[in-house]
Write a protein that holds these residues in place. Structure first.
Motif, short mmCIF file in Angstrom:
data_model
loop_
_atom_site.label_atom_id
_atom_site.label_comp_id
_atom_site.label_asym_id
_atom_site.label_seq_id
_atom_site.Cartn_x
_atom_site.Cartn_y
_atom_site.Cartn_z
N ASP A 1 -3.37 -3.10 -2.17
CA ASP A 1 -2.11 -2.36 -2.24
C ASP A 1 -1.39 -2.61 -0.91
OD1 ASP A 1 -0.06 -0.68 -2.85
OD2 ASP A 1 -1.16 1.18 -2.41
N LEU A 2 -0.61 -3.69 -0.88
CA LEU A 2 0.03 -4.11 0.37
C LEU A 2 1.38 -3.44 0.51
CD1 LEU A 2 -0.83 -7.93 0.32
CD2 LEU A 2 -2.18 -6.01 1.21
N LYS A 3 1.70 -3.02 1.72
CA LYS A 3 2.92 -2.26 1.97
C LYS A 3 4.09 -3.19 2.29
CE LYS A 3 4.67 1.72 4.53
NZ LYS A 3 4.38 2.75 5.58
N MET A 4 4.98 -3.37 1.34
CA MET A 4 6.19 -4.17 1.57
C MET A 4 7.27 -3.28 2.19
SD MET A 4 6.49 -6.55 -1.84
CE MET A 4 6.59 -5.18 -2.99
N VAL B 1 2.12 -11.98 3.70
CA VAL B 1 0.97 -11.53 2.91
C VAL B 1 -0.30 -11.64 3.75
CG1 VAL B 1 -0.37 -11.89 0.81
CG2 VAL B 1 2.11 -12.30 0.79
N ARG B 2 -0.44 -12.77 4.43
CA ARG B 2 -1.60 -12.96 5.33
C ARG B 2 -1.69 -11.82 6.34
NH1 ARG B 2 0.41 -17.04 8.72
NH2 ARG B 2 1.23 -15.27 9.89
N ASP B 3 -0.58 -11.51 6.99
CA ASP B 3 -0.60 -10.48 8.03
C ASP B 3 -0.93 -9.11 7.45
OD1 ASP B 3 -0.03 -12.37 9.91
OD2 ASP B 3 2.05 -11.79 10.23
N LEU B 4 -0.38 -8.79 6.29
CA LEU B 4 -0.67 -7.49 5.68
C LEU B 4 -2.15 -7.37 5.35
CD1 LEU B 4 2.42 -7.10 3.32
CD2 LEU B 4 1.89 -5.70 5.33
N ILE B 5 -2.77 -8.44 4.86
CA ILE B 5 -4.20 -8.42 4.56
C ILE B 5 -5.02 -8.25 5.84
CG2 ILE B 5 -6.12 -9.89 3.78
CD1 ILE B 5 -4.20 -10.96 1.61
#
Length: 443
Positions: free
Chosen positions: A4-7, A32-36
């Protein structure tokens, strides 16, 4: 594994509007990489099956839409003053110059777009409806701290040779290990770096250096600076050294603080040694005037790498003075502060320490202790605001001109004499005393 990545608001808005109009939309790549990884992204890039003209049509009435790269399928949408690059799924043709594709074909499937990306950790996409799309094991590579090319690494590096340097940037930034096949492809394709503009390389190089990456892992360095190869062939038969010139340079590079111009200075400080080496009748090697020769070569290297003028001049100064022996007393330190400025003097201290630490410590420990004593004296000079510059004098050039009706060169000479007096005895920096001294000097 569900993510559940925060955009942010802008990326959510763009993706939702694309979907409302019957298209797909995902955040993709580095964000996406950074959020993970638990890092807040600097920006959000979006990929879609919607073509640039349709993207423009959908958003033009609500937001400012800029055709920043329509040739390659990209438009930029500005939301709350934040730019979002929106790029159509695409498949690229052959690369004509190890950078630009001959043609770009728009695709209807996300898989084609992810297949053209550089590394698995950058080949993931996400939206709230479909969740994470990870076709190449990017999540697992993030978990295992591995940097792996997408598909055939040789193809990826031939598409854009700058990816070779980017591999080291990602490895240094995120503390990753470059996967074996990817590393092998890097070695095979190192020669392609010669086709890449220096302006593109230097930006990557700066970040790698400032991430304090081990230079012994940077296989590309000798391609960018071939002058270093001669240094690894140059032995130093002297008790002060344990390594060849090249090994000493690399060790000193690793010893210095991760500041770009300091790293450059260490990389270049002894690069002239192979050209001035002599051996005496006892078999001991000497490298007289190597600082000047190193400065000459450094200037050539820095200009070729397109290093900015301010950084280039700072590095050349450090290379020129890196081997100057200055006495550890306040007067001599003040002379160096006056000659170089406090900032450059501080840099020179860092260079000197790194240089000594990369030698034979059995013989250089005393030098390191002396340099550290110099640091203490310098800090005392600064803390007490002791005079080391004409600007600190309690009289000005105008005062000398008015008081003694002199001008030009004489004014400068008088001020320099007054500075010497005050560097010896700081208590003499009082207007009345200085004018009296000046009267003697003018006579």
């Amino acid at each position: 594994m569900k993510f559940d990545l925060k955009m942010d608001y802008g990326s959510k808005t763009i993706i939702n509007k694309l979907m409302e109009n019957g298209y797909e939309g995902y955040i993709v790549g580095g964000c996406v990489r950074d959020l993970i990884m638990g890092i807040t992204p600097k920006d959000f890039d979006i990929t879609t099956d919607c073509t640039p003209d349709k993207v423009t049509e959908i958003f033009k009435d609500s937001f400012n839409v800029i055709p920043t790269g329509e040739k390659y399928g990209t438009v930029t949408i500005i939301i709350d003053k934040i730019p979002y690059e929106v790029t159509t799924y695409r498949k690229e043709g052959d690369y004509k110059d190890n950078r630009h594709p001959e043609k770009v074909e728009y695709q209807s499937e996300l898989s084609f777009d992810l297949a053209r990306r550089d590394f698995t950790i950058n080949a993931m996409a996400y939206n709230e409806k479909d969740g994470l799309v990870d076709l190449y094991g990017g999540v697992l590579d993030v978990k295992n701290k591995i940097l792996r090319a997408v598909g055939d690494a040789n193809i990826r590096f031939n598409e854009d040779a700058l990816r070779i340097i980017r591999a080291y940037r990602f490895a240094s930034r995120y503390n990753l290990t470059i996967e074996r096949k990817t590393l092998s492809a890097i070695y095979i394709n190192l020669h392609l770096l010669k086709t890449i503009a220096s302006e593109r390389i230097i930006k990557e190089l700066k970040e790698i250096f400032e991430n304090d990456y081990d230079i012994f892992n940077m296989a590309f360095i000798e391609v960018l600076i071939p002058e270093l190869s001669k240094c690894f062939e140059c032995e130093q038969n002297t008790k002060y050294h344990l390594y060849s010139v090249g090994e000493h340079i690399y060790n000193s590079f690793n010893e210095v603080k991760p500041v770009f111009h300091l790293k450059l200075a260490m990389l270049l400080h002894d690069i002239g040694k192979p050209y001035v080496k002599t051996t005496d009748d006892k078999g001991c090697d000497h490298f007289y005037t190597h600082s000047q020769k190193s400065k000459e070569i450094s200037d050539i290297v820095l200009r070729r790498l397109k290093v900015d003028n301010k950084t280039r001049k700072r590095v050349l100064t450090l290379v020129e003075y890196h081997d100057v022996k200055f006495k550890c007393d306040k007067f001599n330190i003040k002379c160096m502060l006056n000659k170089l400025s406090k900032e450059v003097f501080d840099d020179l201290i860092e260079v000197r320490l790194a240089d000594e630490r990369a030698k034979n410590l059995a013989y250089t420990k005393e030098n390191i202790d002396l340099i550290e004593k110099c640091i203490e004296l310098k800090e005392e000079i600064i803390r007490n605001d002791e005079v080391y510059s004409i600007k600190q004098l309690d009289v000005t050039g105008d005062d000398i001109k008015k008081e003694f009706k002199v001008k030009g060169e004489i004014v400068g000479r008088v001020l320099n004499r007054l500075l010497e007096v005050c560097m010896v005895d700081d208590s003499l920096n009082k207007r009345e005393i200085l004018l009296e001294k000046a009267r003697e000097f003018v006579k």
